[in-house]
Design a protein around this motif. Structure first.
Motif, mmCIF file in Angstrom:
data_model
loop_
_atom_site.group_PDB
_atom_site.id
_atom_site.type_symbol
_atom_site.label_atom_id
_atom_site.label_comp_id
_atom_site.label_asym_id
_atom_site.label_seq_id
_atom_site.Cartn_x
_atom_site.Cartn_y
_atom_site.Cartn_z
ATOM 1 N N ASN A 1 3.690 -4.482 12.151
ATOM 2 C CA ASN A 1 4.547 -4.887 11.041
ATOM 3 C C ASN A 1 5.225 -3.712 10.394
ATOM 4 O OD1 ASN A 1 3.891 -7.698 11.111
ATOM 5 N ND2 ASN A 1 1.870 -7.112 10.346
ATOM 6 N N SER A 2 4.693 -2.525 10.682
ATOM 7 C CA SER A 2 5.216 -1.326 10.027
ATOM 8 C C SER A 2 4.941 -0.130 10.918
ATOM 9 C CB SER A 2 4.527 -1.158 8.668
ATOM 10 O OG SER A 2 4.272 0.197 8.404
ATOM 11 N N VAL A 3 5.754 0.898 10.709
ATOM 12 C CA VAL A 3 5.612 2.136 11.452
ATOM 13 C C VAL A 3 4.274 2.824 11.102
ATOM 14 C CG1 VAL A 3 6.781 3.611 9.758
ATOM 15 C CG2 VAL A 3 7.126 4.060 12.182
ATOM 16 N N CYS B 1 18.922 4.391 12.452
ATOM 17 C CA CYS B 1 17.652 4.064 11.786
ATOM 18 C C CYS B 1 17.703 4.118 10.270
ATOM 19 C CB CYS B 1 16.553 4.953 12.329
ATOM 20 S SG CYS B 1 16.959 6.673 12.213
ATOM 21 N N SER B 2 18.834 3.753 9.681
ATOM 22 C CA SER B 2 18.906 3.714 8.203
ATOM 23 C C SER B 2 17.885 2.751 7.602
ATOM 24 C CB SER B 2 20.294 3.251 7.757
ATOM 25 O OG SER B 2 21.293 4.152 8.159
ATOM 26 N N TYR B 3 17.738 1.552 8.208
ATOM 27 C CA TYR B 3 16.806 0.562 7.631
ATOM 28 C C TYR B 3 15.383 1.112 7.684
ATOM 29 C CZ TYR B 3 20.676 -2.631 8.945
ATOM 30 O OH TYR B 3 21.897 -3.227 9.140
ATOM 31 N N LEU B 4 15.049 1.727 8.821
ATOM 32 C CA LEU B 4 13.685 2.265 8.957
ATOM 33 C C LEU B 4 13.447 3.389 7.953
ATOM 34 C CD1 LEU B 4 10.941 2.446 10.334
ATOM 35 C CD2 LEU B 4 11.960 3.979 12.028
ATOM 36 N N ILE B 5 14.415 4.296 7.830
ATOM 37 C CA ILE B 5 14.238 5.424 6.899
ATOM 38 C C ILE B 5 14.060 4.897 5.472
ATOM 39 C CG2 ILE B 5 15.341 7.460 5.882
ATOM 40 C CD1 ILE B 5 16.722 7.928 8.608
ATOM 41 N N ARG B 6 14.894 3.933 5.102
ATOM 42 C CA ARG B 6 14.773 3.351 3.752
ATOM 43 C C ARG B 6 13.414 2.675 3.579
ATOM 44 N NH1 ARG B 6 17.678 4.343 -0.700
ATOM 45 N NH2 ARG B 6 17.195 2.226 -1.370
ATOM 46 N N SER B 7 12.954 1.962 4.599
ATOM 47 C CA SER B 7 11.671 1.253 4.469
ATOM 48 C C SER B 7 10.526 2.254 4.297
ATOM 49 C CB SER B 7 11.421 0.323 5.670
ATOM 50 O OG SER B 7 11.037 1.064 6.807
ATOM 51 N N ILE B 8 10.634 3.415 4.919
ATOM 52 C CA ILE B 8 9.599 4.443 4.785
ATOM 53 C C ILE B 8 9.616 5.028 3.376
ATOM 54 C CG2 ILE B 8 8.913 6.768 5.556
ATOM 55 C CD1 ILE B 8 10.103 5.877 8.345
ATOM 56 N N SER B 9 10.802 5.358 2.893
ATOM 57 C CA SER B 9 10.832 5.939 1.539
ATOM 58 C C SER B 9 10.450 4.906 0.482
ATOM 59 C CB SER B 9 12.159 6.647 1.236
ATOM 60 O OG SER B 9 13.237 5.824 1.515
ATOM 61 N N GLU B 10 10.816 3.625 0.700
ATOM 62 C CA GLU B 10 10.406 2.563 -0.245
ATOM 63 C C GLU B 10 8.881 2.448 -0.310
ATOM 64 O OE1 GLU B 10 12.304 -0.909 1.387
ATOM 65 O OE2 GLU B 10 14.303 -0.144 0.879
ATOM 66 N N ALA B 11 8.216 2.682 0.838
ATOM 67 C CA ALA B 11 6.753 2.542 0.893
ATOM 68 C C ALA B 11 6.043 3.809 0.405
ATOM 69 C CB ALA B 11 6.316 2.220 2.323
ATOM 70 N N GLY B 12 6.815 4.830 0.027
ATOM 71 C CA GLY B 12 6.196 6.063 -0.462
ATOM 72 C C GLY B 12 5.938 7.080 0.636
ATOM 73 N N GLY B 13 6.348 6.760 1.860
ATOM 74 C CA GLY B 13 6.181 7.701 2.973
ATOM 75 C C GLY B 13 7.231 8.798 2.918
ATOM 76 N N MET C 1 0.851 -1.204 0.000
ATOM 77 C CA MET C 1 0.000 0.000 0.000
ATOM 78 C C MET C 1 0.882 1.248 0.000
ATOM 79 S SD MET C 1 -3.136 0.889 2.576
ATOM 80 C CE MET C 1 -2.190 1.598 3.895
ATOM 81 N N LYS C 2 0.553 2.179 -0.844
ATOM 82 C CA LYS C 2 1.307 3.432 -0.940
ATOM 83 C C LYS C 2 0.953 4.306 0.267
ATOM 84 C CE LYS C 2 3.332 6.551 -3.888
ATOM 85 N NZ LYS C 2 4.769 6.569 -3.857
ATOM 86 N N GLN C 3 1.980 4.797 0.927
ATOM 87 C CA GLN C 3 1.777 5.619 2.118
ATOM 88 C C GLN C 3 1.973 7.084 1.781
ATOM 89 O OE1 GLN C 3 0.750 4.593 4.979
ATOM 90 N NE2 GLN C 3 0.908 2.406 4.597
ATOM 91 N N ASN C 4 1.245 7.937 2.474
ATOM 92 C CA ASN C 4 1.507 9.367 2.291
ATOM 93 C C ASN C 4 1.769 10.014 3.651
ATOM 94 O OD1 ASN C 4 -0.964 9.144 3.357
ATOM 95 N ND2 ASN C 4 -2.012 10.497 1.923
ATOM 96 N N LYS C 5 2.273 9.202 4.576
ATOM 97 C CA LYS C 5 2.482 9.692 5.939
ATOM 98 C C LYS C 5 3.893 10.234 6.132
ATOM 99 C CE LYS C 5 -1.570 8.173 7.355
ATOM 100 N NZ LYS C 5 -2.652 9.144 7.628
ATOM 101 N N THR C 6 4.023 11.131 7.092
ATOM 102 C CA THR C 6 5.322 11.732 7.391
ATOM 103 C C THR C 6 5.857 11.182 8.707
ATOM 104 O OG1 THR C 6 4.786 13.745 6.192
ATOM 105 C CG2 THR C 6 6.498 13.921 7.884
#
Ligand SMILES: [Zn+2]
Length: 233
Positions: free
Chosen positions: A226-228, A21-33, A1-6
């Motif tokens: 499972n996700s932020v 938190c590199s992995y977390l930051i990457r996972s957020i940008s990968e998801a479109g957040g 699902m495409k995220q638009n959250k900040t």
């Protein structure tokens, strides 16, 4: 699902975002957040690695460039620095620091905030000051868009008192390694924590962990995540 959250990361020094938190930051940008970063100091009281002696202003300028590189590698959408005294955040008027954090979170309409845990992760005094300032802002309702607050914990941190979201390295180690290398002046700290950098994920760094401290008024809610982005409205 495409995220638009900040998701806003509030830290003390350039490199805190990459270490924790590199992995977390990457996972957020990968998801479109939208990951955004606020750094309180320019890290100008730090070491210079193999770069030799530098004035504080030279080191600040160098670390600005290092941070810019890391931001690009990690996919951070917006980053700001407060330029407060490195190693001296304890001397900053707490109301001023809180006001600047609240202003940043409100302007970016942050849905989620990530910051240091109570022990500052490494015990650094500046980290602990940031932890308390962020708590005051979020728990005091001074950034009303914020729905969740996480504390950035080490490796595969586990707790029986709280819920912990783990983000796995996988392919993201490559980005973390490059972002760590970008912080060239901090090579001694990087090697102390991660060893010599290579293609393999270093032992103990397979995961990054984020302890859910608060969600819409509830402290330490117990839930499986499972996700932020889980549970955001
Ligand atoms: Zn730091």
């Amino acid at each position: 699902m495409k995220q638009n959250k900040t998701v806003a990361f509030i830290y003390a020094h350039p490199d805190d975002e990459t270490f924790g938190c590199s992995y977390l930051i990457r996972s957020i940008s990968e998801a479109g957040g939208r990951p955004v970063l606020l750094t309180a100091t320019r890290g100008d009281a730090g070491k210079t690695g193999h770069l030799g002696a530098m004035t504080r202003e030279e080191l600040a300028a160098k670390r600005d460039l290092e941070l810019e590189k890391a931001i690009e590698i990690l996919g951070i959408a917006a980053a700001e620095q407060l330029g407060m005294g490195d190693g001296k955040l304890k001397e900053v008027e707490p109301a001023l620091l809180q006001e600047r954090i609240a202003e940043f979170l409100t302007r970016h309409r942050a849905d989620v905030v990530v910051t240091f845990p109570e022990d500052g992760l490494s015990g650094h005094r500046d980290h602990i000051v940031i932890h308390h300032a962020v708590n005051k802002v979020v728990y005091g309702g001074r950034a009303p868009s914020v729905q969740k607050l996480y504390y950035n914990q080490v490796g595969s941190y586990a707790s029986d008192k709280s819920s912990v979201l783990r983000v796995e390295a996988g392919e993201r180690w490559e980005a973390k390694r490059r972002a760590l290398e970008a912080h060239q002046s901090q090579v001694f700290s990087v090697e102390r924590v991660f060893g010599k950098l290579g293609a393999m994920v270093p032992p103990g760094h397979q995961f990054e962990s984020f302890e859910l401290a608060w969600e819409r008024g509830v402290h330490y809610p117990r839930k499986e995540e499972n996700s932020v982005f889980d549970g955001l409205i």
